[in-house]
Design an enzyme around this catalytic site. Structure first.
Site, PDB file in Angstrom:
ATOM      1  N   CYS A 128     -63.752  14.616  -2.933  1.00 46.52           N
ATOM      2  CA  CYS A 128     -64.141  13.094  -2.549  1.00 46.52           C
ATOM      3  C   CYS A 128     -65.075  13.761  -1.074  1.00 46.52           C
ATOM      4  CB  CYS A 128     -63.110  12.540  -1.999  1.00 46.52           C
ATOM      5  SG  CYS A 128     -63.662  10.734  -2.235  1.00 46.52           S
ATOM      6  N   HIS A 179     -58.672  12.440  -6.659  1.00 45.34           N
ATOM      7  CA  HIS A 179     -57.528  12.499  -6.048  1.00 45.34           C
ATOM      8  C   HIS A 179     -56.422  12.362  -6.925  1.00 45.34           C
ATOM      9  CE1 HIS A 179     -59.232  11.541  -2.046  1.00 45.34           C
ATOM     10  NE2 HIS A 179     -60.127  10.696  -2.533  1.00 45.34           N
TER      11      HIS A 179
HETATM   12  N1  GLN Z   1     -66.113   8.479   2.925  1.00 44.68           N
HETATM   13  C1  GLN Z   1     -66.405   8.800   1.425  1.00 44.68           C
HETATM   14  C2  GLN Z   1     -66.868   7.706   0.664  1.00 44.68           C
HETATM   15  O1  GLN Z   1     -66.467   6.642   0.649  1.00 44.68           O
HETATM   16  C3  GLN Z   1     -65.176   9.633   0.959  1.00 44.68           C
HETATM   17  C4  GLN Z   1     -63.969   9.006   0.771  1.00 44.68           C
HETATM   18  C5  GLN Z   1     -62.907   9.705   0.192  1.00 44.68           C
HETATM   19  O2  GLN Z   1     -62.787  10.763   0.457  1.00 44.68           O
HETATM   20  N2  GLN Z   1     -62.014   9.039  -0.398  1.00 44.68           N
HETATM   21  O3  GLN Z   1     -67.386   7.792  -0.293  1.00 44.68           O
END
Ligand code: GLN
Length: 237
Positions: free
Chosen positions: A93, A191
């Site tokens: 992510c 995740h």
């Molecule tokens: N901030 C990033 C997004 O919203 C990654 C979010 C995350 O790692 N869950 O795309």
């Protein structure tokens, strides 16, 4: 012990949402079950990233910690140097996005990434939240990917990165694909944690370092397989 693996958990103080540290635990366990010695190093954002690791792990993060992590990793240079000499990098992510050339910062503004994966991310119109299911590139020999996603970023690949998987449930990169890889650098929006739900992916990463490995006895994978069945049934019902 046949060899010793050095795992580097990059910036747990900034990048570790939704239990992404589980990815590290799974790699440790699956290596040890095969009598491969493992040493894990936690590197906070005020410490230099060692250049001699075998597998580097990055988790997800909120927008601001992601910007900070990218800035510090660029200044440090250790992760890029390790990737350059062929170390494995597995990023989730926010970690995935910051491996690319750029990503959307706290207000969506283009923010420089590390440029070690040929992707560019920006801010999408809506958050993608929920289960993700995707068919992994058959060349990688990994069963269907199951994960949980929560991001607003959308990601485009350049010619030097291949899609990790094709989405059947969920959003992933936003164009029907999910994640990307090039050489031994691999990123995903999943995740779950990803390697807990997808032991095949964990073995792919380990195999990139140690070469072909024997499969684990079925009873060692029982919990992971039960979790996979449960999560896949929850979305394909
Ligand atoms: N901030 C990033 C997004 O919203 C990654 C979010 C995350 O790692 N869950 O795309």
């Amino acid at each position: 012990m046949t060899s010793s693996l050095r795992l580097v958990w990059v910036y747990p103080d900034l990048l570790s949402t939704y239990g992404d540290r589980g990815n590290l635990l799974v790699l440790e366990r699956r290596a040890r079950l095969r009598d491969i010695g493992v040493e894990s190093v936690f590197v906070n954002s005020d410490q230099p990233v060692p250049r001699d690791g075998d597998i580097y792990l990055l988790g997800g993060g909120e927008d601001l910690p992601q910007v900070l992590a990218a800035r510090r990793l660029r200044a440090d240079g250790g992760l890029a140097a390790a990737a350059d000499r062929g170390a494995v990098v597995f990023a989730v992510c926010a970690g995935y996005q910051l491996l690319g050339h750029e990503f959307g910062g706290a207000d969506g503004e283009p923010t420089a990434g590390l440029g070690i994966l040929d992707i560019r991310s920006g801010r999408g119109d809506r958050r993608a939240v929920g289960e993700i299911v995707a068919d992994v590139d058959p060349g990688l020999g990994v069963p269907v990917l199951t994960g949980f996603e929560n991001h607003q970023g959308v990601t485009r690949r350049g010619p030097d990165a291949a899609p990790l998987a094709q989405v059947s449930v969920g959003t992933g990169n936003g164009d029907g694909t999910e994640g990307a890889y090039a050489g031994r650098v691999l990123g995903t929006y999943s995740h779950g944690p990803a390697l807990v739900r997808n032991p095949g992916l964990a073995d792919l990463l380990l195999g990139w370092v140690v070469g072909p490995m024997r499969p684990l006895p079925a009873e060692r994978d029982e919990l992971a397989l039960t979790l996979r069945r449960e999560r896949l049934a929850a979305v394909t019902r």
